[in-house]
Design an enzyme around this catalytic site. Structure first.
Site, PDB file in Angstrom:
ATOM      1  N   LYS A   1       7.378 -15.636   4.344  1.00  0.00           N
ATOM      2  CA  LYS A   1       6.802 -15.477   3.008  1.00  0.00           C
ATOM      3  C   LYS A   1       7.848 -15.771   1.943  1.00  0.00           C
ATOM      4  O   LYS A   1       9.054 -15.717   2.206  1.00  0.00           O
ATOM      5  CB  LYS A   1       6.238 -14.060   2.825  1.00  0.00           C
ATOM      6  CG  LYS A   1       7.194 -12.928   3.156  1.00  0.00           C
ATOM      7  CD  LYS A   1       6.474 -11.581   3.156  1.00  0.00           C
ATOM      8  CE  LYS A   1       7.389 -10.454   3.630  1.00  0.00           C
ATOM      9  NZ  LYS A   1       6.683  -9.149   3.660  1.00  0.00           N
TER      10      LYS A   1
ATOM     11  N   LYS B   1      11.670  -7.402  -2.151  1.00  0.00           N
ATOM     12  CA  LYS B   1      11.931  -7.743  -0.755  1.00  0.00           C
ATOM     13  C   LYS B   1      13.423  -7.729  -0.437  1.00  0.00           C
ATOM     14  O   LYS B   1      13.802  -7.971   0.715  1.00  0.00           O
ATOM     15  CB  LYS B   1      11.301  -9.091  -0.430  1.00  0.00           C
ATOM     16  CG  LYS B   1       9.776  -9.095  -0.539  1.00  0.00           C
ATOM     17  CD  LYS B   1       9.202 -10.471  -0.258  1.00  0.00           C
ATOM     18  CE  LYS B   1       7.687 -10.496  -0.433  1.00  0.00           C
ATOM     19  NZ  LYS B   1       7.262 -10.283  -1.834  1.00  0.00           N
TER      20      LYS B   1
ATOM     21  N   ARG C   1      -0.249   1.428   1.954  1.00  0.00           N
ATOM     22  CA  ARG C   1       0.400   1.501   0.647  1.00  0.00           C
ATOM     23  C   ARG C   1       0.592   2.975   0.308  1.00  0.00           C
ATOM     24  O   ARG C   1      -0.375   3.730   0.215  1.00  0.00           O
ATOM     25  CB  ARG C   1      -0.446   0.804  -0.415  1.00  0.00           C
ATOM     26  CG  ARG C   1      -0.061   1.097  -1.867  1.00  0.00           C
ATOM     27  CD  ARG C   1       1.384   0.788  -2.227  1.00  0.00           C
ATOM     28  NE  ARG C   1       1.783  -0.569  -1.957  1.00  0.00           N
ATOM     29  CZ  ARG C   1       1.663  -1.563  -2.846  1.00  0.00           C
ATOM     30  NH1 ARG C   1       1.143  -1.324  -4.027  1.00  0.00           N
ATOM     31  NH2 ARG C   1       2.087  -2.768  -2.527  1.00  0.00           N
TER      32      ARG C   1
ATOM     33  N   ARG D   1      -4.767  -0.289   4.230  1.00  0.00           N
ATOM     34  CA  ARG D   1      -5.403  -1.578   3.943  1.00  0.00           C
ATOM     35  C   ARG D   1      -5.473  -2.369   5.241  1.00  0.00           C
ATOM     36  O   ARG D   1      -4.452  -2.759   5.794  1.00  0.00           O
ATOM     37  CB  ARG D   1      -4.597  -2.336   2.879  1.00  0.00           C
ATOM     38  CG  ARG D   1      -4.423  -1.543   1.584  1.00  0.00           C
ATOM     39  CD  ARG D   1      -3.407  -2.180   0.650  1.00  0.00           C
ATOM     40  NE  ARG D   1      -2.087  -2.251   1.267  1.00  0.00           N
ATOM     41  CZ  ARG D   1      -1.018  -2.828   0.688  1.00  0.00           C
ATOM     42  NH1 ARG D   1      -1.139  -3.390  -0.487  1.00  0.00           N
ATOM     43  NH2 ARG D   1       0.151  -2.846   1.305  1.00  0.00           N
TER      44      ARG D   1
ATOM     45  N   ARG E   1      -3.116 -10.984   6.477  1.00  0.00           N
ATOM     46  CA  ARG E   1      -2.753 -10.255   5.268  1.00  0.00           C
ATOM     47  C   ARG E   1      -3.744  -9.130   5.004  1.00  0.00           C
ATOM     48  O   ARG E   1      -4.943  -9.283   5.202  1.00  0.00           O
ATOM     49  CB  ARG E   1      -2.725 -11.211   4.067  1.00  0.00           C
ATOM     50  CG  ARG E   1      -1.764 -12.376   4.241  1.00  0.00           C
ATOM     51  CD  ARG E   1      -1.963 -13.424   3.165  1.00  0.00           C
ATOM     52  NE  ARG E   1      -3.303 -13.993   3.220  1.00  0.00           N
ATOM     53  CZ  ARG E   1      -3.807 -14.814   2.302  1.00  0.00           C
ATOM     54  NH1 ARG E   1      -3.082 -15.149   1.255  1.00  0.00           N
ATOM     55  NH2 ARG E   1      -5.028 -15.285   2.436  1.00  0.00           N
TER      56      ARG E   1
ATOM     57  N   GLU F   1       8.241  -3.409   2.306  1.00  0.00           N
ATOM     58  CA  GLU F   1       8.546  -3.716   0.907  1.00  0.00           C
ATOM     59  C   GLU F   1       8.631  -2.430   0.100  1.00  0.00           C
ATOM     60  O   GLU F   1       7.974  -1.431   0.432  1.00  0.00           O
ATOM     61  CB  GLU F   1       7.482  -4.628   0.275  1.00  0.00           C
ATOM     62  CG  GLU F   1       7.434  -6.025   0.837  1.00  0.00           C
ATOM     63  CD  GLU F   1       6.497  -6.940   0.058  1.00  0.00           C
ATOM     64  OE1 GLU F   1       6.132  -6.599  -1.086  1.00  0.00           O
ATOM     65  OE2 GLU F   1       6.115  -7.998   0.592  1.00  0.00           O
TER      66      GLU F   1
ATOM     67  N   ASP G   1       5.176  -0.381   1.203  1.00  0.00           N
ATOM     68  CA  ASP G   1       4.271  -0.865   2.239  1.00  0.00           C
ATOM     69  C   ASP G   1       4.845  -0.507   3.598  1.00  0.00           C
ATOM     70  O   ASP G   1       6.022  -0.779   3.885  1.00  0.00           O
ATOM     71  CB  ASP G   1       4.091  -2.378   2.129  1.00  0.00           C
ATOM     72  CG  ASP G   1       3.428  -2.788   0.823  1.00  0.00           C
ATOM     73  OD1 ASP G   1       2.707  -1.953   0.240  1.00  0.00           O
ATOM     74  OD2 ASP G   1       3.634  -3.931   0.383  1.00  0.00           O
TER      75      ASP G   1
ATOM     76  N   ASN H   1       7.821  -1.827  -3.792  1.00  0.00           N
ATOM     77  CA  ASN H   1       7.272  -2.490  -4.965  1.00  0.00           C
ATOM     78  C   ASN H   1       7.583  -1.697  -6.227  1.00  0.00           C
ATOM     79  O   ASN H   1       7.125  -0.562  -6.390  1.00  0.00           O
ATOM     80  CB  ASN H   1       5.752  -2.650  -4.816  1.00  0.00           C
ATOM     81  CG  ASN H   1       5.392  -3.507  -3.614  1.00  0.00           C
ATOM     82  OD1 ASN H   1       5.422  -4.725  -3.690  1.00  0.00           O
ATOM     83  ND2 ASN H   1       5.087  -2.869  -2.493  1.00  0.00           N
TER      84      ASN H   1
END
Length: 323
Positions: A170, A135, A220, A234, A242, A290, A282, A292
């Site tokens: 978050k 992040k 994603r 998603r 979420r 983000e 994302d 990842n």
């Protein structure tokens, strides 16, 4: 001289997988399982160990590992052999695949694995994993992100919410959608929520402008060696903000938009420079939220919906690195 396929494979024999225990994974959607299955199919020998079995003794990085055989059978997906203590520098590849949180235990494991990389190829590069919190790394591309605040300062967070209206709050080093809250401008629980975050986390928090486009999905996108190779959308449940699938998000097939291709083209060189062979980003609407790099997921879902076999593409990239 170019190596042929047989010569490339000869460069890899033994693979150690640092992961959460294989007994506890849900194989239908587990990317580590998919990566390991592909390695096994290529004739590599797999060794399993959890992060607590990693040690350094007199400068050597050792682990108590177990030979691992995998089967794509729910309820009967693995067999582990007798434990053995090995010098991890004797392995050809180590997959760094335990789930976050990205805490001091996680960071310490990157310091240890850095001692054997790149002679033993660690995927992803442990030093860059440590230096690229998911992040925070993404903020290097601020123009591709929604408005974002990182702080513990209550006044700053309140000012940000007043400016943005709805926000997402978050933990800075969390994962999997845990501790993610949608707070509206008139949310009467806001003060209590900030108090709870102060009690639970020593680190700053992250607040982002709420993106209504999330109702259509949080995409994603998987990149291998800096190139986009697949994506899955998603969609969050009606009662949740979420989209993470293990908290009720629904996966669906998708294609990359022109904007998403632009995002991938922008970040690709930075991923390659850092030695990130497998990355999941994302994207909500037109914004990346983000990057990842610790234990990216989505491999099995992409293939399930007719996309690329990303596990195979990843091992092609690893073989190329080892050749």
């Amino acid at each position: 001289m170019l190596l042929n396929e047989g010569q490339a494979m000869a460069k890899i024999k033994n693979i150690a997988v640092q992961m959460d225990h294989v007994a506890g994974i849900a194989i239908a959607g587990d990317s580590t399982f998919a990566m390991s299955l592909e390695a096994q199919a290529r004739g590599y020998k797999l060794f399993h160990y959890t992060p607590d079995r990693l040690s350094m003794r007199d400068g050597k990085i050792i682990a108590t590992v177990e030979p691992m055989e995998l089967r794509d059978e729910k309820g009967n997906h693995f067999t582990l052999g007798e434990p053995e203590r090995v010098d991890l520098s004797t392995m050809d590849v180590v997959l760094l695949r335990q789930d976050p949180p990205f805490d001091m235990a996680y960071i310490t494991s990157t310091h240890l694995l850095e001692r054997i990389h790149p002679r033993t190829l660690v995927v992803n590069d442990p030093a860059w994993v440590r230096n690229s919190p998911e992040k925070i790394f993404v903020t290097e591309f601020a123009d591709l992100m929604p408005p974002t605040l990182i702080t513990r300062d209550v006044t700053e967070i309140a000012r940000f919410r007043e400016e943005m209206g709805d926000i997402i709050l978050k933990p800075l080093y969390g994962n999997g959608g845990a501790g993610v809250f949608h707070s509206t401008r008139d949310d009467r629980n806001f003060t209590s929520l900030i108090e709870m975050f102060h009690q639970m986390f020593r680190e700053p928090f992250i607040a982002q402008a709420y993106l209504p486009a999330v109702r259509k999905g949080d995409k994603r996108i998987i990149l291998v060696d800096g190139e986009a190779v697949g994506a899955i959308n998603r969609v969050p449940a009606e009662t949740d903000s979420r989209s993470n699938m293990h908290v009720g998000g629904r996966a669906e097939a998708t294609e990359l938009t022109a904007r998403e291709k632009e995002i991938c083209a922008r970040i690709g060189p930075a991923l390659k420079e850092r030695g990130f062979l497998l990355v999941g980003i994302d994207v909500i609407g037109d914004y990346m939220t983000e990057i990842n790099v610790t234990s990216p997921t989505g491999i099995r879902e992409v293939k399930k919906f007719g996309g690329a076999d990303i596990a195979a593409l990843l091992w092609d990239a690893i073989e190329k690195k080892r050749a």
